[in-house]
Scaffold this motif. Structure first.
Motif, mmCIF file in Angstrom:
data_model
loop_
_atom_site.group_PDB
_atom_site.id
_atom_site.type_symbol
_atom_site.label_atom_id
_atom_site.label_comp_id
_atom_site.label_asym_id
_atom_site.label_seq_id
_atom_site.Cartn_x
_atom_site.Cartn_y
_atom_site.Cartn_z
ATOM 1 N N THR A 134 31.716 -21.296 4.109
ATOM 2 C CA THR A 134 32.770 -21.871 4.159
ATOM 3 C C THR A 134 32.846 -23.526 5.913
ATOM 4 O O THR A 134 32.145 -24.367 4.727
ATOM 5 C CB THR A 134 34.122 -21.485 4.521
ATOM 6 O OG1 THR A 134 33.899 -20.482 5.831
ATOM 7 C CG2 THR A 134 34.534 -20.711 3.314
ATOM 8 N N THR A 159 37.787 -15.967 -10.424
ATOM 9 C CA THR A 159 37.545 -15.762 -9.327
ATOM 10 C C THR A 159 37.375 -17.409 -7.668
ATOM 11 O O THR A 159 37.054 -18.432 -8.933
ATOM 12 C CB THR A 159 36.447 -14.983 -9.071
ATOM 13 O OG1 THR A 159 35.276 -15.278 -9.570
ATOM 14 C CG2 THR A 159 36.833 -13.906 -9.606
ATOM 15 N N TYR A 169 36.854 -19.447 -3.579
ATOM 16 C CA TYR A 169 37.194 -18.764 -3.063
ATOM 17 C C TYR A 169 36.998 -20.328 -1.823
ATOM 18 O O TYR A 169 36.311 -21.815 -2.276
ATOM 19 C CB TYR A 169 35.886 -18.316 -1.998
ATOM 20 C CG TYR A 169 34.406 -18.800 -1.601
ATOM 21 C CD1 TYR A 169 34.221 -19.267 -0.428
ATOM 22 C CD2 TYR A 169 33.997 -18.418 -3.072
ATOM 23 C CE1 TYR A 169 32.557 -19.722 -0.281
ATOM 24 C CE2 TYR A 169 32.927 -18.807 -2.971
ATOM 25 C CZ TYR A 169 31.752 -19.722 -1.347
ATOM 26 O OH TYR A 169 30.380 -19.753 -1.430
ATOM 27 N N GLN A 223 36.943 -25.502 -3.739
ATOM 28 C CA GLN A 223 37.579 -24.099 -3.642
ATOM 29 C C GLN A 223 35.813 -23.922 -5.123
ATOM 30 O O GLN A 223 35.478 -25.218 -5.392
ATOM 31 C CB GLN A 223 38.645 -24.154 -4.526
ATOM 32 C CG GLN A 223 38.253 -22.043 -4.935
ATOM 33 C CD GLN A 223 39.994 -22.624 -6.295
ATOM 34 O OE1 GLN A 223 40.037 -22.575 -7.082
ATOM 35 N NE2 GLN A 223 40.795 -21.295 -5.141
#
Length: 254
Positions: A59, A10, A12, A39
Motif C-alpha cells: 500500500t 477480494t 485490499y 483498491q
C-alpha cells in the motif's frame, strides 16, 4: 470444508492518500487538493489461502504511485486522474484485474478582494464536497460516478408536514410550519463522450439522499425568559433520511 466455498470478490486498499497539486501559469497558481482511496484486486488468492505475499503491491507503493502520477500527468479533473490511476495499475501489473478509486476533492476557491481574484491565495470554502468513484476491470471500460455531498441547507419557514398517515402508535401532530434543515448527497453515473474526451451531461442516474437534523425550540423558562421563536437547538445526529432515484426516460423511437 474449503472445497465448498469460494471467494466472490477480494481486494485490499490504501486509504486517505492526500495530494496537493499546484499548476503554475505565469503569475496565476491553480491548486487541486484531493483525498483518494485505491483498491486493487489480484488474479490469485494465495495471499488469503497460504499467506504468500509475493504478488502483493504494498500500500505504500500505491501511495507513492498516486503522487508520481500527479507529477507526471497532472490533475485536470478528479475523474480523469482516477482513470489515470486505474489505467496505470491495470497496465503496469499483469496480475491486477480490478481497480477502484474513490476521490474527494477538498473545496478550495480563489480568494477575492474587491471582486478581483488573488493570483495565488485560496480560501477553504466547504459549501460542498465534490467526489468521484471510478471502477475498472481488466480490458473493460471504466465505470464513472460523480457526486456532491455535505451541502447543508436550512429553511426557517414554509416547510410544513401535514396530513400524515396515522396509526394508534402515532404521536406526531400536523405542523403547518416548521424548520427544515438538510444535508444533501447526490451521486450520478457519468457518460464519457469518446469523441471530445471529456465528461458531459445529461446524467444517466441521480441518487439524492437528504439527512434531516432535528431542531427544537430552546426553553428559557428556567431563567424567567420567554422564547418568541428566536432560539433553537439542533441535534447532530439526523433522525431520518429521504432518498430518491431519478432515471432518464427511454427516448422515443423515430
Amino acid at each position: 470444508g474449503l472445497s465448498n466455498v469460494e471467494f466472490v470478490r477480494t481486494g485490499y486498499r490504501k486509504n486517505a492518500v492526500k495530494v496537493l497539486h499546484i499548476r503554475r501559469e505565469v503569475i496565476h497558481h491553480h491548486i487541486t487538493e484531493l483525498i483518494a482511496d485505491i483498491q486493487l484486486t489480484l488474479k490469485t488468492h494465495k495471499d488469503y489461502l497460504t499467506g504468500d505475499n509475493s504478488d502483493i503491491i504494498p500500500t505504500d507503493t500505491i501511495k507513492n504511485t498516486v503522487h508520481a502520477l500527479a507529477k507526471l500527468k497532472g490533475i485536470k479533473t478528479i475523474e480523469g486522474f482516477a482513470m489515470d490511476i486505474c489505467e496505470h495499475f491495470l497496465t503496469a501489473f499483469n496480475h491486477v484485474t480490478r481497480v477502484r478509486v474513490n476521490i474527494d476533492e477538498v473545496p478550495w476557491k480563489r480568494l477575492e478582494k474587491n471582486g478581483v481574484e488573488h493570483t495565488h491565495a485560496s480560501i477553504h470554502c466547504p459549501e460542498a464536497w465534490q467526489f468521484c468513484e471510478v471502477e475498472q476491470h481488466l480490458s473493460m471500460t471504466p465505470v464513472v460516478h460523480n457526486g456532491i455531498k455535505d451541502i447543508k441547507v436550512l429553511k426557517t419557514t414554509l416547510s410544513g408536514f401535514e396530513s400524515l398517515y396515522g396509526t394508534i402508535f402515532t404521536t406526531l401532530t400536523d405542523a403547518k410550519d416548521r424548520f427544515f434543515c438538510t444535508s444533501v448527497y447526490a451521486r450520478w453515473k457519468t457518460v464519457k463522450d469518446t469523441i471530445i474526451q471529456k465528461f458531459a451531461g445529461p446524467y444517466d442516474q441521480v441518487l439524492v439522499l437528504d439527512r434531516i437534523p432535528q431542531v427544537t425550540q430552546t426553553d428559557f423558562n428556567f431563567i424567567g425568559l420567554s422564547n418568541k421563536d428566536e432560539g433553537y437547538n439542533s441535534l447532530d445526529n439526523p433522525p431520518g433520511n429521504i432518498t430518491g432515484t431519478v432515471c432518464r426516460k427511454p427516448r422515443a423511437k423515430m
